[in-house]
Scaffold this motif. Sequence first.
Motif, short mmCIF file in Angstrom:
data_model
loop_
_atom_site.label_atom_id
_atom_site.label_comp_id
_atom_site.label_asym_id
_atom_site.label_seq_id
_atom_site.Cartn_x
_atom_site.Cartn_y
_atom_site.Cartn_z
N THR A 1 7.74 2.99 -5.40
CA THR A 1 6.64 2.80 -4.65
C THR A 1 5.82 4.54 -5.07
OG1 THR A 1 7.89 1.88 -3.00
CG2 THR A 1 6.14 2.70 -2.36
N CYS A 2 6.37 5.63 -4.87
CA CYS A 2 5.47 6.55 -5.95
C CYS A 2 4.51 6.03 -6.89
CB CYS A 2 5.96 7.94 -5.31
SG CYS A 2 6.28 8.16 -3.02
N VAL A 3 5.78 5.87 -7.56
CA VAL A 3 4.95 5.53 -8.99
C VAL A 3 4.46 4.31 -9.41
CG1 VAL A 3 5.67 5.10 -11.44
CG2 VAL A 3 7.59 6.92 -10.12
N LEU A 4 4.66 3.01 -8.72
CA LEU A 4 3.23 2.31 -8.71
C LEU A 4 2.70 3.00 -8.27
CD1 LEU A 4 3.74 -0.69 -10.12
CD2 LEU A 4 4.32 -1.47 -7.50
N ALA A 5 2.36 3.65 -7.07
CA ALA A 5 0.90 3.71 -6.35
C ALA A 5 0.53 4.42 -7.17
CB ALA A 5 1.33 4.47 -5.28
N GLY A 6 0.47 4.76 -8.55
CA GLY A 6 -0.13 5.83 -9.53
C GLY A 6 -1.03 4.55 -9.99
N ILE A 7 -0.34 3.97 -10.57
CA ILE A 7 -0.75 2.69 -11.36
C ILE A 7 -1.56 0.48 -11.07
CG2 ILE A 7 0.57 3.39 -13.21
CD1 ILE A 7 2.32 1.16 -12.68
N TRP A 8 -0.98 1.15 -9.88
CA TRP A 8 -1.43 -0.29 -8.55
C TRP A 8 -1.87 -0.31 -7.44
CZ3 TRP A 8 1.83 -3.55 -4.75
CH2 TRP A 8 1.46 -4.60 -4.63
N ASP A 9 -3.06 -1.00 -8.00
CA ASP A 9 -3.91 -0.70 -6.68
C ASP A 9 -3.89 -1.01 -5.26
OD1 ASP A 9 -4.33 -3.31 -7.16
OD2 ASP A 9 -6.40 -2.91 -7.70
N GLY A 10 -2.79 -1.69 -5.32
CA GLY A 10 -1.89 -2.31 -4.38
C GLY A 10 -1.51 -1.24 -2.93
N PHE A 11 -0.88 -0.25 -3.18
CA PHE A 11 -0.44 1.11 -2.70
C PHE A 11 -2.01 1.97 -2.95
CE2 PHE A 11 4.03 -0.31 -3.46
CZ PHE A 11 4.20 -0.87 -2.50
N GLN A 12 -2.87 1.82 -2.74
CA GLN A 12 -4.10 2.79 -2.84
C GLN A 12 -5.42 2.28 -1.81
OE1 GLN A 12 -5.44 2.77 -7.03
NE2 GLN A 12 -3.77 3.32 -7.85
N SER A 13 -6.33 2.84 -1.18
CA SER A 13 -6.87 2.99 -0.19
C SER A 13 -8.41 1.98 -0.71
CB SER A 13 -6.94 3.62 0.27
OG SER A 13 -8.20 3.39 1.24
N GLY A 14 -8.11 0.87 -0.57
CA GLY A 14 -9.74 -0.04 -0.79
C GLY A 14 -10.48 0.34 -0.63
N LEU A 15 -10.78 1.71 -0.23
CA LEU A 15 -11.86 1.66 0.76
C LEU A 15 -13.25 2.81 -0.02
CD1 LEU A 15 -11.10 2.84 4.48
CD2 LEU A 15 -12.34 0.46 3.54
N PHE A 16 -11.99 3.64 -0.97
CA PHE A 16 -13.14 4.21 -1.76
C PHE A 16 -13.20 3.78 -2.96
CE2 PHE A 16 -9.64 6.48 1.37
CZ PHE A 16 -11.09 7.12 1.66
N ASN A 17 -12.14 3.30 -3.98
CA ASN A 17 -12.59 2.54 -5.37
C ASN A 17 -12.36 3.89 -6.11
OD1 ASN A 17 -13.06 0.08 -7.43
ND2 ASN A 17 -15.10 0.82 -7.30
N GLY A 18 -10.74 3.56 -5.68
CA GLY A 18 -10.96 5.15 -6.11
C GLY A 18 -10.69 6.31 -5.77
N SER A 19 -10.48 7.85 -6.25
CA SER A 19 -10.66 8.56 -5.47
C SER A 19 -11.35 8.79 -4.47
CB SER A 19 -10.66 10.37 -6.33
OG SER A 19 -11.33 11.12 -5.79
N PRO A 20 -10.94 9.49 -2.70
CA PRO A 20 -11.83 9.66 -1.81
C PRO A 20 -13.33 10.69 -2.34
CG PRO A 20 -9.18 10.17 -1.36
CD PRO A 20 -9.19 9.39 -2.56
N ILE A 21 -12.47 11.56 -3.03
CA ILE A 21 -13.13 12.71 -3.00
C ILE A 21 -14.65 12.68 -3.98
CG2 ILE A 21 -13.26 15.34 -3.47
CD1 ILE A 21 -10.22 15.12 -3.29
N VAL A 22 -14.63 12.05 -5.62
CA VAL A 22 -15.50 11.96 -6.12
C VAL A 22 -15.49 10.45 -6.40
CG1 VAL A 22 -14.83 13.72 -7.32
CG2 VAL A 22 -13.58 11.35 -8.06
N ASP A 23 -16.70 9.74 -6.52
CA ASP A 23 -16.98 8.21 -6.38
C ASP A 23 -16.73 7.60 -8.01
OD1 ASP A 23 -18.81 8.95 -4.07
OD2 ASP A 23 -20.61 9.13 -5.59
N ARG A 24 -16.20 8.29 -9.14
CA ARG A 24 -16.09 7.10 -10.03
C ARG A 24 -14.15 7.35 -10.23
NH1 ARG A 24 -18.06 11.95 -11.78
NH2 ARG A 24 -16.45 13.65 -13.63
N PRO A 25 -13.17 6.38 -10.40
CA PRO A 25 -11.80 6.57 -10.61
C PRO A 25 -11.27 7.50 -11.94
CG PRO A 25 -12.73 4.18 -10.26
CD PRO A 25 -13.82 5.08 -10.42
#
Length: 380
Positions: free
Chosen positions: A17-41
């Motif tokens: 699950t952790c490995v998959l979360a790094g490459i699949w956006d289904g386990f990532q927060s869709g609010l930030f479109n990538g990183s919650p710290i910077v604007d670009r993925p």
Amino acid sequence: MWHGRQHLVLATPLVATCVLAGIWDGFQSGLFNGSPIVDRPAPLVVDATLGVAAGLAVLVRRDRPRLLYVTALLSWGVTGAYPALLIAQFAIGAHLRSGRQQILLTAVMLAAVSGPLWMVSGGDGAVPVSFVLCVVPVLVGLYLTSRRELMANLRDRARRNEREERLRIEQARAEERAQIARDMHDVVTHRVSLMVLHATALESTQGRDAVAIASQIQSIGRAALEELRTLVGVLRDGAAAPLRPQPGLADLDELVASSRALGLTVELAVEDGLRTPALVEHAVYRVVQEALTNVHKHAHDARTVVSVRAVPDGVRVVVRDSGGSLAPTVATGGGHGLLGISERVRLVGGTLRTHRPPGGGFEICADLPAARLAEEEDGA
């Protein structure tokens, strides 16, 4: 071996699950479109690397929960992945022993999660989500660890109680064997001494009253054998102890009468209305029995006085003889009789004293705490 294999089986889906979360956006927060710290993925290789690092950290979460915490925090900050965050917070509660560090790390993670969420969705969305992601896993880990420790303590206590119970049983068996050994000594010494004295009397009569004396020897021998069979059966086969009451004050008359039948001059004085616990009565009987046996062997022609009376602290038994000569053909023995009754008296909390009065003879005095034992029996 089994626990290590079980740990690997349970960790495998978490690692995946952790490995998959790094490459699949289904386990990532869709609010930030990538990183919650910077604007670009971040580049995919960075996301995948963080996912693999978090997955590997899951394998050592029990020994190094802080390592998993750091990789989960990085995964959240770079990719917005939350599975490693949940696992890390659970590991903080379950495997980190310092309460201060648990609070500090949870506060840092709470700030890292709630800050970006607050800016995107406001407090109404940030507070419950942050609580579920950062606080609830810690509480679940604390609860499961406390429950596991409690169950382990209960199992240890049960094993300890079982060991103590076995020790108590062994001690009780040892005490029972000691009690049987004392009773066997009392039975053998007294009965066999009577048989020898009767045989001596039979020899001295030169045929007169031979039938009567032989009959008495036969009765004494049969009684001794019956008591010995019972005691040996309890000791060897675990048979039930005899249900007949142990001899007590009421049996002193018969005991004294058997000594008188051998020609011993015995006076018995038992205080009227004397009431004592059964354990004390049995001890009184054995003291008098052993004392009379000693008189038979060491002073068969002496005058003996047996006194049983109440004293302020319990019961006092005094057996005093005037002194005499050693009975013919009777061996002196190993001196275990007085030791046996001394131990018997001590077991009921009493004291035994022996001395030779100035006028000659020998005296045995036993003080038994009947009042205290009566209270214990009533309480039981």
